[in-house]
Design a protein around this motif. Structure first.
Motif, short mmCIF file in Angstrom:
data_model
loop_
_atom_site.label_atom_id
_atom_site.label_comp_id
_atom_site.label_asym_id
_atom_site.label_seq_id
_atom_site.Cartn_x
_atom_site.Cartn_y
_atom_site.Cartn_z
N ASP A 107 -3.23 -51.88 57.55
CA ASP A 107 -3.49 -51.95 56.12
C ASP A 107 -4.13 -50.69 55.55
OD1 ASP A 107 -2.44 -54.54 55.94
OD2 ASP A 107 -4.37 -55.43 56.50
N GLY A 108 -4.23 -49.63 56.37
CA GLY A 108 -4.92 -48.45 55.89
C GLY A 108 -4.21 -47.14 56.20
N SER A 109 -2.96 -47.23 56.62
CA SER A 109 -2.22 -46.01 56.93
C SER A 109 -1.54 -45.46 55.68
CB SER A 109 -1.18 -46.29 58.01
OG SER A 109 -0.25 -47.24 57.55
N MET A 110 -1.19 -44.19 55.75
CA MET A 110 -0.46 -43.57 54.65
C MET A 110 0.35 -42.42 55.22
SD MET A 110 0.27 -43.60 51.37
CE MET A 110 -0.88 -44.86 50.87
N PHE A 111 1.60 -42.31 54.78
CA PHE A 111 2.47 -41.23 55.20
C PHE A 111 2.59 -40.23 54.06
CE2 PHE A 111 3.34 -44.47 58.17
CZ PHE A 111 3.85 -43.86 59.31
N PHE A 112 2.49 -38.96 54.40
CA PHE A 112 2.65 -37.87 53.44
C PHE A 112 3.92 -37.14 53.86
CE2 PHE A 112 -1.71 -39.10 53.33
CZ PHE A 112 -2.04 -39.04 51.98
N PRO A 113 5.06 -37.49 53.24
CA PRO A 113 6.37 -36.99 53.68
C PRO A 113 6.63 -35.55 53.25
CG PRO A 113 6.62 -38.38 51.76
CD PRO A 113 5.16 -38.43 52.13
N PRO A 114 7.66 -34.96 53.82
CA PRO A 114 8.01 -33.57 53.49
C PRO A 114 8.78 -33.50 52.17
CG PRO A 114 9.49 -34.37 55.19
CD PRO A 114 8.47 -35.46 54.94
N VAL A 115 8.07 -33.73 51.08
CA VAL A 115 8.69 -33.69 49.75
C VAL A 115 7.87 -32.77 48.84
CG1 VAL A 115 9.73 -35.99 49.92
CG2 VAL A 115 7.45 -35.74 48.93
N ALA A 116 8.51 -32.33 47.76
CA ALA A 116 7.85 -31.45 46.79
C ALA A 116 6.57 -32.09 46.29
CB ALA A 116 8.79 -31.16 45.62
N GLY A 117 5.54 -31.27 46.16
CA GLY A 117 4.25 -31.75 45.71
C GLY A 117 3.32 -32.11 46.86
N ILE A 118 3.88 -32.24 48.06
CA ILE A 118 3.06 -32.50 49.24
C ILE A 118 3.13 -31.31 50.19
CG2 ILE A 118 2.74 -33.97 51.28
CD1 ILE A 118 3.70 -36.33 49.57
N VAL A 119 4.33 -30.88 50.52
CA VAL A 119 4.52 -29.72 51.40
C VAL A 119 5.02 -28.55 50.56
CG1 VAL A 119 5.00 -31.21 53.40
CG2 VAL A 119 6.90 -30.32 52.04
N PRO A 120 4.97 -27.33 51.11
CA PRO A 120 5.53 -26.20 50.35
C PRO A 120 6.99 -26.44 49.99
CG PRO A 120 4.27 -25.43 52.25
CD PRO A 120 4.39 -26.92 52.39
N ASP A 121 7.40 -25.94 48.85
CA ASP A 121 8.77 -26.17 48.37
C ASP A 121 9.82 -25.81 49.39
OD1 ASP A 121 7.76 -27.15 46.01
OD2 ASP A 121 8.31 -25.39 44.80
N GLY A 122 9.63 -24.75 50.15
CA GLY A 122 10.61 -24.33 51.15
C GLY A 122 10.77 -25.33 52.29
N CYS A 123 9.85 -26.27 52.42
CA CYS A 123 9.89 -27.29 53.48
C CYS A 123 10.24 -28.67 52.94
CB CYS A 123 8.54 -27.36 54.19
SG CYS A 123 8.01 -25.81 54.90
N ALA A 124 10.36 -28.79 51.64
CA ALA A 124 10.59 -30.08 51.00
C ALA A 124 12.05 -30.50 51.13
CB ALA A 124 10.18 -30.04 49.53
N VAL A 125 12.28 -31.68 51.66
CA VAL A 125 13.66 -32.15 51.86
C VAL A 125 14.30 -32.62 50.56
CG1 VAL A 125 13.26 -32.77 54.27
CG2 VAL A 125 12.91 -34.49 52.49
N ASP A 126 13.51 -32.81 49.52
CA ASP A 126 14.07 -33.30 48.26
C ASP A 126 14.42 -32.18 47.28
OD1 ASP A 126 11.33 -32.75 47.95
OD2 ASP A 126 11.13 -34.18 46.31
N LEU A 127 14.28 -30.93 47.70
CA LEU A 127 14.64 -29.82 46.83
C LEU A 127 15.94 -29.19 47.30
CD1 LEU A 127 11.23 -28.01 46.22
CD2 LEU A 127 12.39 -29.67 44.76
N ALA A 128 16.81 -28.91 46.35
CA ALA A 128 18.05 -28.21 46.66
C ALA A 128 17.71 -26.74 46.91
CB ALA A 128 19.02 -28.35 45.49
N ASP A 129 18.68 -25.97 47.33
CA ASP A 129 18.46 -24.56 47.64
C ASP A 129 17.84 -23.79 46.47
OD1 ASP A 129 19.42 -24.78 50.21
OD2 ASP A 129 21.48 -24.33 49.61
N GLY A 130 18.11 -24.21 45.27
CA GLY A 130 17.60 -23.50 44.10
C GLY A 130 16.18 -23.89 43.73
N GLY A 131 15.55 -24.77 44.51
CA GLY A 131 14.18 -25.17 44.21
C GLY A 131 14.08 -26.23 43.14
N VAL A 132 15.20 -26.91 42.89
CA VAL A 132 15.23 -27.98 41.89
C VAL A 132 15.33 -29.31 42.62
CG1 VAL A 132 16.49 -28.91 39.91
CG2 VAL A 132 16.36 -26.43 40.26
N ALA A 133 14.59 -30.30 42.15
CA ALA A 133 14.61 -31.61 42.79
C ALA A 133 16.05 -32.14 42.85
CB ALA A 133 13.73 -32.59 42.04
N ALA A 134 16.40 -32.64 44.02
CA ALA A 134 17.75 -33.15 44.24
C ALA A 134 17.92 -34.53 43.63
CB ALA A 134 18.05 -33.20 45.72
#
Length: 134
Positions: A107-134
């Motif tokens: 009841d107290g865990s939390m995942f911080f996934p590799p998405v924009a706003g959490i990890v650097p944009d270059g590592c975010a899986v939700d950003l397209a090559d142009g740095g725009v959210a997919a």
């Protein structure tokens, strides 16, 4: 409010995601080492994502050790700021990576996934090559 409080608020549907990320970035987290001091940071791969294990305190790490049936051994760990994990460690991973906090706490865990706003944009899986959210 500290990170565990922000996690609880989010899980209850009353939290603020921006506050949660801020507390995560400021928190000193305990990150166990794989195979003691000779290994890297302990992590697991699920769904193609490397999840780095991190804990808010020694008690949370001890619960993790018990759930793994490994409470009888000494656990070596580093204290690392959440910001350092996502800004410096995640970019060094060989695949998309995020952070799993207090993963043994049902009841107290939390995942911080590799998405924009959490990890650097270059590592975010939700950003397209142009740095725009997919």
């Amino acid at each position: 409010m500290e990170l565990t409080g922000e996690i609880a608020a989010i899980r209850e549907g009353q939290g603020d995601p921006a506050r949660l990320i801020g507390e995560f970035r400021r928190a000193a987290l305990l990150v166990p080492l794989e195979n003691g001091a000779d290994g890297g940071l302990m992590s697991a791969v699920s769904g193609g994502i490397r999840w780095i294990y991190a804990f808010t305190d020694e008690e949370a790490l001890a619960r993790f050790a018990r759930k793994r049936g490994e409470s009888g051994r000494e656990w070596e760990y580093l204290s690392v700021l959440g910001a350092r994990l996502v800004d410096a460690v995640v970019p060094m991973a060989e695949r998309p990576a995020g952070v799993a906090v207090n993963v043994a706490d049902e009841d107290g865990s939390m995942f911080f996934p590799p998405v924009a706003g959490i990890v650097p944009d270059g590592c975010a899986v939700d950003l397209a090559d142009g740095g725009v959210a997919a």
